[in-house]
Design an enzyme around this catalytic site. Structure first.
Site, PDB file in Angstrom:
ATOM      1  N   GLU A   1       5.311 -10.904  10.398  1.00 55.57           N
ATOM      2  CA  GLU A   1       5.558  -9.492  10.721  1.00 55.57           C
ATOM      3  C   GLU A   1       6.956  -9.054  10.262  1.00 55.57           C
ATOM      4  O   GLU A   1       7.139  -7.945   9.782  1.00 55.57           O
ATOM      5  CB  GLU A   1       5.398  -9.242  12.224  1.00 55.57           C
ATOM      6  CG  GLU A   1       3.955  -9.185  12.690  1.00 55.57           C
ATOM      7  CD  GLU A   1       3.148  -8.081  12.013  1.00 55.57           C
ATOM      8  OE1 GLU A   1       3.673  -6.976  11.816  1.00 55.57           O
ATOM      9  OE2 GLU A   1       1.986  -8.340  11.660  1.00 55.57           O
TER      10      GLU A   1
ATOM     11  N   CYS B   1      -5.475   4.741   1.898  1.00 56.48           N
ATOM     12  CA  CYS B   1      -4.675   5.944   2.196  1.00 56.48           C
ATOM     13  C   CYS B   1      -3.249   5.718   1.708  1.00 56.48           C
ATOM     14  O   CYS B   1      -2.299   5.673   2.478  1.00 56.48           O
ATOM     15  CB  CYS B   1      -4.714   6.234   3.699  1.00 56.48           C
ATOM     16  SG  CYS B   1      -4.082   7.872   4.100  1.00 56.48           S
TER      17      CYS B   1
ATOM     18  N   CYS C   1     -12.891   6.297   1.934  1.00 55.36           N
ATOM     19  CA  CYS C   1     -12.200   6.040   3.206  1.00 55.36           C
ATOM     20  C   CYS C   1     -13.145   6.181   4.414  1.00 55.36           C
ATOM     21  O   CYS C   1     -13.850   7.180   4.539  1.00 55.36           O
ATOM     22  CB  CYS C   1     -11.027   7.012   3.348  1.00 55.36           C
ATOM     23  SG  CYS C   1     -10.119   6.732   4.879  1.00 55.36           S
TER      24      CYS C   1
HETATM   25  S1  SF4 Z   1      -9.673  10.540   4.361  1.00 57.66           S
HETATM   26 FE1  SF4 Z   1      -8.709   8.569   4.581  1.00 57.66          FE
HETATM   27  S2  SF4 Z   1      -7.606   8.277   2.654  1.00 57.66           S
HETATM   28 FE2  SF4 Z   1      -8.062  10.438   2.835  1.00 57.66          FE
HETATM   29  S3  SF4 Z   1      -6.220  11.257   3.803  1.00 57.66           S
HETATM   30 FE3  SF4 Z   1      -7.728  10.873   5.412  1.00 57.66          FE
HETATM   31  S4  SF4 Z   1      -7.137   8.875   6.170  1.00 57.66           S
HETATM   32 FE4  SF4 Z   1      -6.172   9.088   4.170  1.00 57.66          FE
END
Ligand code: SF4
Length: 347
Positions: A35, A190, A200
């Site tokens: 970590e 992301c 995502c």
């Molecule tokens: S959909 Fe997923 S990748 Fe796109 S901004 Fe939202 S959290 Fe991030």
């Protein structure tokens, strides 16, 4: 929404999460080291350092008996050296106060030097002692986008909002898999630039991300440029002259070729050590960036004949092929240049 988030993250983690990382063990000592290494450093860079570290220091007992110089040597090149100084200090405390057994309560872990709330949460959750939310850089970015948090806040106001969000979406069951999944999504999907929303698992949870509303969020620190003259001195025995760095915070305790902020100070040092008569063999330059500071290094390489009468201490010479003290990354860059120039001249 939070139920969907935890379900989607856990389903994604089961299929794609990074379950084979070498620190996926239930030993809090090993989780602690990983970590700390992962603060400000990417997973792929950390893996070889982590494996080497754990091989040499398999537990707190061995670690607490080592010197800071030994630790700086193994940390060499990983940067942010305060991290290893705090590990050293914490190992002394664990040895003295906990009989070399890593503490198993969140509050005790949080008291150790170099460990903040998110690191203490990660260590205690990954070790199975508790079920806590985290808020590292990846999770912050996801939450800001997911909930479209874009008002004007101070850092502590923003952190408060984000901790609340993080605690709200973190399930009490399979917490460890959830926080690992969230961190993986942050680093793989992301990403800071160009999040890959199409794949995502949070997209179907109603992610509110709007690229245009968040562009202005990140206020960059002004860039500071720093000039440096690095004086690399090598003798006939292929040894390099290094001095321990005793000033500043960044590289304190590491060993480096003498480094000067001006031609004048370099000339004075050369003259004080009877080195003025030695000519530069190679010159080169490179830049080295640490956060918002850009160091412009002018490197001068000197070859020193063993019969020259100079005032450099005989104790400060290290074998070039096996430097057994910790050195900053910029010195490694300079030595890469030296090796390519030297090899070019000697083929
Ligand atoms: S959909 Fe997923 S990748 Fe796109 S901004 Fe939202 S959290 Fe991030």
């Amino acid at each position: 929404m939070s139920h969907n988030i935890s379900e989607n993250v856990l389903n994604w983690y089961d299929k794609f999460g990074r379950k084979d990382l070498p620190w996926k063990v239930d030993d809090p000592y090993k989780i602690w080291i990983s970590e700390i290494m992962l603060q400000q450093t990417q997973v792929q860079t950390v893996i070889p350092y982590y494996l080497k570290f754990i091989k040499k220091f398999p537990n707190v007992k061995v670690l607490s008996k080592s010197s800071l110089d030994d630790l700086l040597l193994i940390w060499s090149g990983l940067g942010y050296y305060n991290r290893i100084k705090n590990i050293h200090l914490a190992s002394q405390i664990i040895s003295k106060d906990y009989n070399s057994i890593f503490p198993n309560s969140f509050d005790e872990i949080l008291m150790l030097p170099g460990i903040g709330k998110t690191t203490a949460s990660a260590i205690s959750t990954f070790s199975g002692f508790s079920s806590r939310a985290i808020l590292d850089g990846n999770v912050k970015r996801i939450l800001i986008r997911l909930f479209d948090i874009n008002g004007t806040y101070t850092k502590s106001q923003l952190d408060k909002i984000l901790w609340e969000k993080s605690e709200h979406i973190t399930p009490q069951k399979r917490t460890s898999d959830f926080i690992q999944g969230l961190m993986d999504i942050g680093s793989i999907i992301c990403k800071r630039t160009q999040p890959n929303c199409k794949i995502c698992p949070l997209k179907s949870c109603g992610c509110l991300y709007k690229p245009s509303s968040q562009k202005k969020k990140y206020i960059k620190k002004p860039i500071i440029k720093i000039m440096s003259i690095l004086t690399v001195i090598i003798n006939d025995n292929s040894q390099i002259y290094l001095e321990k760095i005793t000033t500043g915070k960044l590289w304190l305790g590491l060993f480096s070729s003498p480094n000067f902020s001006s031609e004048n100070s370099k000339n004075n040092w050369m003259s004080n050590n009877n080195l003025s008569h030695i000519n530069v063999k190679y010159e080169s330059s490179f830049t080295h960036r640490v956060t918002n500071k850009i160091y412009n290094f002018n490197v001068e390489f000197y070859f020193l004949k063993n019969n020259k009468n100079v005032s450099l201490s005989t104790k400060n010479w290290y074998n070039l092929s096996d430097i057994n003290v910790g050195v900053p990354k910029y010195l490694e860059k300079a030595l890469t240049i030296y090796r390519s120039e030297y090899e070019k001249d000697n083929v």
